[in-house]
Design an enzyme around this catalytic site. Structure first.
Site, PDB file in Angstrom:
ATOM      1  N   ARG A  16       0.830  -1.202   0.000  1.00  0.00           N
ATOM      2  CA  ARG A  16       0.000   0.000   0.000  1.00  0.00           C
ATOM      3  C   ARG A  16       0.870   1.261   0.000  1.00  0.00           C
ATOM      4  O   ARG A  16       1.623   1.496   0.944  1.00  0.00           O
ATOM      5  CB  ARG A  16      -0.864  -0.008   1.264  1.00  0.00           C
ATOM      6  CG  ARG A  16      -1.647   1.256   1.501  1.00  0.00           C
ATOM      7  CD  ARG A  16      -2.202   1.298   2.928  1.00  0.00           C
ATOM      8  NE  ARG A  16      -3.031   2.483   3.097  1.00  0.00           N
ATOM      9  CZ  ARG A  16      -3.295   3.051   4.265  1.00  0.00           C
ATOM     10  NH1 ARG A  16      -2.801   2.525   5.375  1.00  0.00           N
ATOM     11  NH2 ARG A  16      -4.037   4.107   4.335  1.00  0.00           N
ATOM     12  N   TYR A  21       4.238   4.937   3.018  1.00  0.00           N
ATOM     13  CA  TYR A  21       4.285   4.106   4.217  1.00  0.00           C
ATOM     14  C   TYR A  21       5.492   3.165   4.284  1.00  0.00           C
ATOM     15  O   TYR A  21       5.662   2.477   5.292  1.00  0.00           O
ATOM     16  CB  TYR A  21       2.979   3.298   4.335  1.00  0.00           C
ATOM     17  CG  TYR A  21       1.760   4.185   4.459  1.00  0.00           C
ATOM     18  CD1 TYR A  21       1.620   5.035   5.561  1.00  0.00           C
ATOM     19  CD2 TYR A  21       0.769   4.214   3.478  1.00  0.00           C
ATOM     20  CE1 TYR A  21       0.526   5.882   5.679  1.00  0.00           C
ATOM     21  CE2 TYR A  21      -0.334   5.046   3.590  1.00  0.00           C
ATOM     22  CZ  TYR A  21      -0.447   5.879   4.697  1.00  0.00           C
ATOM     23  OH  TYR A  21      -1.532   6.710   4.818  1.00  0.00           O
ATOM     24  N   ASN A  73      -2.303   2.790  16.382  1.00  0.00           N
ATOM     25  CA  ASN A  73      -2.301   3.546  15.131  1.00  0.00           C
ATOM     26  C   ASN A  73      -3.740   3.473  14.628  1.00  0.00           C
ATOM     27  O   ASN A  73      -4.131   2.494  14.009  1.00  0.00           O
ATOM     28  CB  ASN A  73      -1.338   2.943  14.118  1.00  0.00           C
ATOM     29  CG  ASN A  73      -1.299   3.771  12.832  1.00  0.00           C
ATOM     30  OD1 ASN A  73      -2.148   4.647  12.632  1.00  0.00           O
ATOM     31  ND2 ASN A  73      -0.331   3.500  11.983  1.00  0.00           N
ATOM     32  N   ALA A  76      -7.013   5.882   9.475  1.00  0.00           N
ATOM     33  CA  ALA A  76      -7.917   6.966   9.052  1.00  0.00           C
ATOM     34  C   ALA A  76      -8.857   7.406  10.163  1.00  0.00           C
ATOM     35  O   ALA A  76      -9.286   8.572  10.198  1.00  0.00           O
ATOM     36  CB  ALA A  76      -8.713   6.525   7.826  1.00  0.00           C
ATOM     37  N   GLU A  97      -0.286   7.281  20.710  1.00  0.00           N
ATOM     38  CA  GLU A  97      -0.756   7.258  19.315  1.00  0.00           C
ATOM     39  C   GLU A  97       0.454   7.315  18.389  1.00  0.00           C
ATOM     40  O   GLU A  97       1.348   8.139  18.601  1.00  0.00           O
ATOM     41  CB  GLU A  97      -1.651   8.486  19.088  1.00  0.00           C
ATOM     42  CG  GLU A  97      -2.112   8.656  17.648  1.00  0.00           C
ATOM     43  CD  GLU A  97      -2.817   9.999  17.434  1.00  0.00           C
ATOM     44  OE1 GLU A  97      -3.383  10.570  18.392  1.00  0.00           O
ATOM     45  OE2 GLU A  97      -2.782  10.479  16.292  1.00  0.00           O
ATOM     46  N   LEU A 100       2.970   6.049  10.924  1.00  0.00           N
ATOM     47  CA  LEU A 100       4.153   5.829  10.096  1.00  0.00           C
ATOM     48  C   LEU A 100       4.541   7.122   9.376  1.00  0.00           C
ATOM     49  O   LEU A 100       5.697   7.527   9.360  1.00  0.00           O
ATOM     50  CB  LEU A 100       3.860   4.733   9.064  1.00  0.00           C
ATOM     51  CG  LEU A 100       3.648   3.331   9.640  1.00  0.00           C
ATOM     52  CD1 LEU A 100       2.870   2.462   8.659  1.00  0.00           C
ATOM     53  CD2 LEU A 100       4.988   2.691   9.979  1.00  0.00           C
ATOM     54  N   SER A 101       3.541   7.753   8.761  1.00  0.00           N
ATOM     55  CA  SER A 101       3.792   8.985   8.005  1.00  0.00           C
ATOM     56  C   SER A 101       3.622  10.185   8.937  1.00  0.00           C
ATOM     57  O   SER A 101       3.040  10.069  10.024  1.00  0.00           O
ATOM     58  CB  SER A 101       2.802   9.083   6.833  1.00  0.00           C
ATOM     59  OG  SER A 101       1.469   9.214   7.316  1.00  0.00           O
ATOM     60  N   ARG A 106       0.900  16.284   5.712  1.00  0.00           N
ATOM     61  CA  ARG A 106       0.106  15.719   4.613  1.00  0.00           C
ATOM     62  C   ARG A 106      -1.160  16.555   4.361  1.00  0.00           C
ATOM     63  O   ARG A 106      -1.197  17.725   4.709  1.00  0.00           O
ATOM     64  CB  ARG A 106      -0.196  14.248   4.926  1.00  0.00           C
ATOM     65  CG  ARG A 106       1.098  13.420   5.061  1.00  0.00           C
ATOM     66  CD  ARG A 106       0.798  11.957   5.256  1.00  0.00           C
ATOM     67  NE  ARG A 106       0.065  11.407   4.114  1.00  0.00           N
ATOM     68  CZ  ARG A 106      -0.553  10.224   4.124  1.00  0.00           C
ATOM     69  NH1 ARG A 106      -0.518   9.483   5.215  1.00  0.00           N
ATOM     70  NH2 ARG A 106      -1.191   9.791   3.052  1.00  0.00           N
TER      71      ARG A 106
END
Ligand code: DQA
Length: 141
Positions: A16, A21, A73, A76, A97, A100-101, A106
Site C-alpha cells: 500500500r 508508508y 495507530n 484513518a 498514538e 508511520l507517516s 500531509r
C-alpha cells in the site's frame, strides 16, 4: 501486558502506497515490536482491525484483561472517530498514538487527530521507529 492496535488498511502495508508508508509489511513491524518487547521484558497482544466498531469492542475488552497501556495507530479513524476516542477515555489506560507517516505534513484532513488530546503523546512520521519509540515510551510511563 500491552495492547498494540492497528487500524484499517494497515494489513496492506508493504504494497500500500510504499512511497508514503515504506516497504515493511505489518508482519515485519509486529516482529520488530515483539523483539523490542522481549528486550523490555513485557508481553504484547497485537491486533489489526478494519472497522470502527471492532476497534471500539477491542478497546473495551481491555477491561477484562491485565492490560497496562495501549499503543494505537488508529489510521484513518485518527481524524474523525469520536467513538474510538471515547472508548480510549472509557478504559482509563495510558495511550500512545503512532503514525508511520507525518500526518502534520500531509493533506489538511489528516493534520487533525481527535485521539491525540486523550493520548499521553503522539509519535508521527518516523516509520517503524514511531512504533518502536512509542512502545518504549508506553512502557516507561
Ligand atoms: C496513518 C496515517 C493516516 O492518515 C492514514 O489514514 C493511515 C495511516 C499512518 O500510520 O501514517 O491509514 O495512520
Amino acid at each position: 501486558m500491552y495492547l498494540v492496535l492497528h487500524g484499517p488498511n494497515l494489513n496492506l502495508l508493504g504494497s500500500r502506497e510504499p512511497e508514503v508508508y515504506g516497504n515493511l509489511t505489518l508482519d515485519n513491524i509486529n516482529q520488530q515490536l515483539e523483539n523490542l518487547a522481549e528486550q523490555l521484558g513485557v508481553e504484547l497482544i497485537i491486533e489489526q482491525l478494519n472497522s470502527e466498531g471492532e476497534m471500539v469492542e477491542r478497546i473495551h475488552q481491555t477491561l477484562e484483561e491485565e492490560i497496562k497501556g495501549i499503543l494505537i495507530n488508529p489510521a484513518a479513524y485518527t481524524h474523525y472517530s469520536i467513538a474510538i476516542r471515547d472508548a480510549l477515555v472509557g478504559v482509563e489506560l495510558p495511550i500512545i498514538e503512532v503514525h508511520l507517516s507525518n500526518i502534520h505534513a500531509r493533506e489538511e484532513f489528516r493534520q487533525q487527530s481527535v485521539v491525540a488530546p486523550v493520548a499521553e503523546g503522539q509519535i508521527s512520521g518516523l516509520g517503524i521507529d514511531s512504533y518502536l519509540l512509542g512502545l518504549q515510551a508506553l512502557v516507561n510511563l
